[in-house]
Design an enzyme around this catalytic site. Structure first.
Site: not given
Ligand code: 6PG
Length: 479
Positions: A15, A131, A185, A188-189, A192
Site C-alpha cells: 500500500v 512517515s 526516521k 521519529h518512531n 511516536e
Molecule cells: C510512520 C509510522 C510507520 C509505521 C510504524 C509502526 O511514521 O508512518 O511510524 O513507520 O506505522 O513503523 O511501528 P510499529 O509497528 O513498531 O508500531
C-alpha cells in the site's frame, strides 16, 4: 494517461508503494511501477492507471528500460534481508550514477553499509525514512532523506514536490550523509511510541481511574486537540474513542485486545540511546509497556495472585481532566526533548551535522507525530542551534513549570490507585533528575569504591581517590 518514459521507478506495490506512486503521478510526473508478483502491479495499473502518467513494468528489465537516465528507483519493500536481495539483483543491471532510494524503515547501520557498498560500484544511494502511513503517502508524507548529497541534488525537487507542505515549506529536506535519514526516521518512531504511550496512560487514568465513558473521553480529546496538544495522534484518538464496534455496538476500544505489537523501530531507538548514553527514558518505557502488554496470559494469571489497589473509577474527577491534560503536555515535552538530544548525540557520533531545526520543520506536517508544538521546537533551535536540551528553551521551560504541579498530582493519583503510568512517571523522574544539582550518585560511587576500589572524586578537591573502607579508613590518591 499514456506515457513511455518515467522520471522514477517504484519497486514494491504494497500500500505505501502504491500510494506514493499515485502521489507522484498526481503531480504529472511519470512513474513506472514494478512488483515481484506481477498481478499486484497489473491490478494497480487497472485501478489507478488513469490518475496520471503511470507505466506498469512486468519485469525489472522493462522497468529499467523506461526510467530516464540516470535512473532513480524508489524501493518500497519490507525492511530487512529483502532489501539486500533487491539491491543485489539491481546492481548488476544499473549504470554508473543511477540512484537507489530506500523508502522503508531500514536500520541505519544497514543504510550506512548499503551506501558504502553502492558507492564502490558507482551507484548513489539515499536512505529516506517516510512517515505518514497510507494517507500521508498518497497526499503528502514527511520524508527524511540521508545519503549521497549530490544524489539528493538530483531527486530532491521530486521528493519535496510529493511531500506534505506546511506554510509553503516542504516536509522534506536533505538531512546528512549515510544513515542520517533513517536514524532520524527511527527517532521519529521512538517519539511516536512515547507519544502514543502517554496518550494511552491518560486514557487509562480517565477511563478506568476516574470512570469517564468513551463518549465523554472522545469529547475531552477533541477539546484537547484545539489547544497546545493539537496533533495528529490526539485527533485520531478522539475519533477512535467515539467509534462503536460494528458487530456489537460497544465502544470499539473495549473490544480490541490490549496487546500492542511492534516492528522494531522503537526498540532500536531505545537500544541506540543506551549505547550513546542518552537517557531516552520516555521512549524506552513506551517500548517496555508494549512488551508487558503483549504478555496477556501472564497478566491474566497474575491479576488474581498479586495484590494492590484495583482501578475502579475511584479517582475524583474534579479537575482531573485538566490535570491529565497538563501532565500529558509536560511529559510530551520531555519525550521530544529526549528524542532531540538523542539526534544531537548521534549526529556528533557519526559526523552527520544534523540540523535539529530542519528536523522539527519537516515533522510539522505529513508524519505521525505532526503537532502544533513542532513550530515551537523549530523556533527554539532557530534561536539557538546548539541548545543542549529543549527543556532549557524558555517556552518549554515555562510549559513544564506551569504543568508540573498537575503532573505530580496525576502521577500520585495513578500510584495510589494502582494504574501503571510508566511513561508519565519516568518522564517526571527524568525532569526531577536533570534539575537537581546533587543526586545520590555519591553513594553509588562510594559503593563502587568499597567493593571494587573503583575510586571516587571529592567535592572539595581534584583527583581520584580510594578509601581503605575496611582496613584502616585511610584515603589514598589514585591516577
Ligand atoms: C510512520 C509510522 C510507520 C509505521 C510504524 C509502526 O511514521 O508512518 O511510524 O513507520 O506505522 O513503523 O511501528 P510499529 O509497528 O513498531 O508500531
Amino acid at each position: 494517461m499514456m506515457t513511455d518514459r518515467a522520471r522514477i521507478g517504484v519497486i514494491g506495490m504494497a500500500v505505501m508503494g502504491q500510494n506514493l506512486a499515485r502521489n507522484i503521478a498526481s503531480r504529472n510526473i511519470g512513474v513506472a511501477v514494478y512488483n515481484r508478483t506481477t498481478e499486484k502491479m497489473t491490478s494497480f495499473v487497472e485501478e489507478h492507471g488513469d490518475e496520471g502518467p503511470i507505466i506498469g513494468a512486468e519485469t525489472i528489465e522493462e522497468l529499467l528500460d523506461v526510467v530516464e537516465r540516470p535512473r532513480t528507483l524508489l524501493l518500497m519493500i519490507t525492511a530487512g534481508a529483502g532489501t539486500d536481495a533487491v539491491i543485489d539483483d539491481l546492481t548488476g543491471r544499473l549504470d554508473d550514477g543511477d540512484i537507489i532510494i530506500d523508502g522503508g524503515n531500514a536500520h541505519f547501520e544497514d543504510t550506512r553499509r548499503r551506501e558504502r557498498d553502492l558507492a564502490d560500484r558507482g551507484l548513489r544511494f539515499l536512505g529516506a525514512g517516510i512517515s505518514g502511513g497510507e494517507e500521508g503517502a498518497l497526499h503528502g508524507p514527511s520524508i527524511m532523506p540521508g545519503g549521497t548529497a549530490e544524489a539528493y541534488g538530483e531527486v530532491g525537487d521530486l521528493l519535496e514536490t510529493i511531500a506534505a507542505q506546511v506554510d509553503g515549506t516542504p516536509c522534506c529536506t536533505y538531512l546528512g550523509p549515510d544513515g542520517a535519514g533513517h536514524y532520524t526516521k527511527m527517532v521519529h518512531n521512538g517519539i511516536e511510541y512515547a507519544d502514543m504511550q502517554l496518550i494511552a496512560e491518560s486514557y487509562d487514568l480517565l477511563r478506568h481511574g476516574a470512570g469517564l465513558s468513551t463518549d465523554e473521553l472522545a469529547d475531552v480529546f477533541a477539546e484537547w486537540n484545539s489547544g497546545d496538544l493539537e496533533s495528529f495522534l490526539i485527533d485520531i484518538t478522539a475519533d477512535i474513542l467515539g467509534t462503536q464496534d460494528p458487530r456489537t455496538g460497544e465502544p470499539m476500544v473495549d473490544v480490541i485486545l490490549d496487546e500492542a505489537s511492534q516492528k522494531g523501530t522503537g526498540r532500536w531507538t531505545a537500544q541506540l540511546a543506551l549505547e550513546l548514553g542518552v537517557p531516552s527514558t520516555a521512549i524506552t518505557e513506551a517500548v517496555y509497556a508494549r512488551v508487558v502488554s503483549s504478555r496477556k496470559a501472564e497478566r491474566r494469571d497474575a491479576s488474581s495472585i498479586l495484590s494492590g489497589p484495583t482501578p475502579g473509577g475511584g479517582i475524583a474527577c474534579d479537575g482531573l481532566v485538566d490535570d491529565v491534560r497538563a501532565a500529558l503536555y509536560a511529559a510530551k515535552i520531555i519525550a521530544y526533548a529526549q528524542g532531540f538530544e538523542q539526534l544531537a548525540a548521534a549526529s556528533a557520533e557519526y559526523g552527520w551535522d544534523l540540523d535539529l531545526g530542519d528536523i522539527a520543520t519537516i515533522w510539522r506536517g505529513g508524519c505521525i507525530i505532526r503537532a502544533k508544538f513542532l513550530d515551537r521546537i523549530k523556533q527554539a533551535f532557530d534561536a539557538d542551534a546548539d541548545l543542549d536540551n529543549l527543556l532549557l528553551a524558555d517556552y518549554f521551560r515555562d510549559g513544564v513549570a506551569e504543568g508540573q504541579a498537575a503532573w505530580r498530582r496525576v502521577v500520585g493519583a495513578a500510584v495510589d490507585h494502582g494504574i501503571a503510568v510508566p511513561a508519565l512517571t519516568s518522564a517526571l523522574s527524568y525532569y526531577d533528575g536533570v534539575r537537581r544539582e546533587r543526586l545520590p550518585a555519591n553513594l553509588i560511587q562510594a559503593q563502587r569504591d568499597y567493593f571494587g576500589a573503583h575510586t571516587y572524586r571529592r567535592t572539595d578537591d581534584d583527583g581520584s581517590y580510594h578509601l581503605r573502607w575496611i582496613a584502616d579508613g585511610g584515603e589514598e590518591p589514585r591516577d
